[in-house]
Design a protein around this motif. Structure first.
Motif, PDB file in Angstrom:
ATOM      1  N   TYR A  86      51.206  45.571  34.514  1.00 56.88           N
ATOM      2  CA  TYR A  86      50.187  45.579  33.463  1.00 56.88           C
ATOM      3  C   TYR A  86      50.107  46.977  32.853  1.00 56.88           C
ATOM      4  O   TYR A  86      50.109  47.982  33.567  1.00 56.88           O
ATOM      5  CB  TYR A  86      48.821  45.182  34.017  1.00 56.88           C
ATOM      6  N   ALA A 138      45.962  40.726  36.830  1.00 57.52           N
ATOM      7  CA  ALA A 138      44.749  41.166  36.129  1.00 57.52           C
ATOM      8  C   ALA A 138      43.692  41.647  37.111  1.00 57.52           C
ATOM      9  O   ALA A 138      42.965  42.612  36.832  1.00 57.52           O
ATOM     10  CB  ALA A 138      44.205  40.023  35.272  1.00 57.52           C
ATOM     11  N   VAL A 151      40.800  43.091  29.474  1.00 60.59           N
ATOM     12  CA  VAL A 151      42.070  42.777  30.127  1.00 60.59           C
ATOM     13  C   VAL A 151      42.517  41.408  29.637  1.00 60.59           C
ATOM     14  O   VAL A 151      41.746  40.444  29.682  1.00 60.59           O
ATOM     15  CB  VAL A 151      41.944  42.733  31.660  1.00 60.59           C
TER      16      VAL A 151
END
Length: 321
Positions: free
Chosen positions: A34, A157, A171
């Motif tokens: 991420y 996440a 997010v």
């Protein structure tokens, strides 16, 4: 205030793009890990990345682009770099390239992105959510890994929320990242130099170029992201090359014959599976570890994605600054 959780659909991506345009920080999935995104044109937004992560300002950022055609707006892309971009973009390859001296003023990147260097790190990610966000935003996005500086990189996440949930706007939840280690970073001096092993095996790069890629020299100045000696680290101390579990340690296995392991990166010895599981496994064992308890990691073959895995593990085990 905690970060918004956005779905990876048209509405979620539109909301994420609006937040980026307003100078906010948005985490989003790539195929590697991420990323913590900010408008790469916006000085204040990019500065907020360093603030949120606690990242030193001498450590450059990777700029993510929607497609390879945009790279020429910001950097000089020719020769070996152009060949590699054609072969591996979109994908887990970052190229450190000279900033274009004649760039259009509208293509100005924040100087914080390159930490004042005459080069910039560029990548075109190969993930539908990342591509959708970059297309919706319509510009370059600076995005290091979405974690506190020096800690374990996020591949879900929930990992982002654990580390940065109170520091960022949103997010985009795209599930687990399939590659699981950061991109390979290549520079040119002027010959190709491996600045960080990563999700694209070095062997694939060498096959494309028809030549060996030189390693980064020990002691060289930081010229790209991912070069700090202590990085990707859990709170628990990490011990490497543990063929059997040291007394009292949590053992992270690899391959068969690891019956006593608390977790196994890949019971079949698959390096692709091991890379995808690495950061999540380190997080799980770190959460289980008692005060003073160590995480011991089984030997990992040092070829293909094993080079990137071993690079991350060496940095996780390095003395903490």
């Amino acid at each position: 205030m905690s970060a918004e959780m956005l779905k990876p659909d048209a509405d979620g991506l539109a909301r994420a793009a609006t937040l980026l345009g307003a100078g906010e920080l948005v985490a989003f999935p790539t195929e590697t890990v991420y990323g913590l995104g900010a408008d790469a044109h916006n000085d204040r937004a990019v500065a907020r990345i360093f603030e949120a992560k606690g990242r030193p300002h001498f450590n450059p950022l990777i700029v993510h682009l929607a497609d390879a055609a945009h790279a020429a707006r910001y950097a000089v892309l020719d020769g070996a770099a152009e060949r590699l971009a054609s072969a591996f973009w979109p994908g887990a390859l970052t190229l450190v390239l000279p900033l274009r001296p004649d760039a259009d003023p509208d293509a100005r990147l924040s100087p914080l992105v390159s930490a004042g260097l005459p080069t910039v790190a560029l990548r075109v990610p190969d993930h539908p959510v990342a591509h959708g966000l970059l297309a919706a935003f319509g510009g370059p996005v600076a995005a290091p890994s979405a974690n506190r500086s020096g800690s374990i990189s996020p591949t879900r996440a929930a990992h982002v929320l654990q580390g940065l949930g109170e520091r960022i706007a949103a997010v985009v939840d795209g599930g687990a990242c399939p590659v699981g280690v950061e991109s390979t970073i290549l520079g040119f001096d002027p010959a190709p130099v491996l600045l960080r092993p990563g999700g694209l095996p070095t062997e694939a790069i060498e096959d494309c170029l028809g030549r060996r890629v030189a390693p980064r020299r020990a002691g060289d100045a930081i010229t790209s992201p991912g070069q700090l000696s202590s990085h990707y680290a859990p709170d628990a101390p990490v011990v490497l090359e543990a063929a059997t579990p040291p007394p009292g340690a949590l053992w992270l296995g690899f391959g068969s014959g690891c019956d006593g392991a608390a977790l196994n990166l890949s019971s079949t010895g698959d390096l692709v599976e091991a890379a995808a599981n690495l950061f999540h496994a380190l997080r799980e064992l770190d959460a289980r570890a008692e005060p003073g308890q160590r995480i011991a990691v089984a030997p990992i073959p040092d070829h293909g994605l094993g080079r990137a895995i071993n690079d991350r593990l060496r940095r996780a085990a390095a003395p903490r600054g």
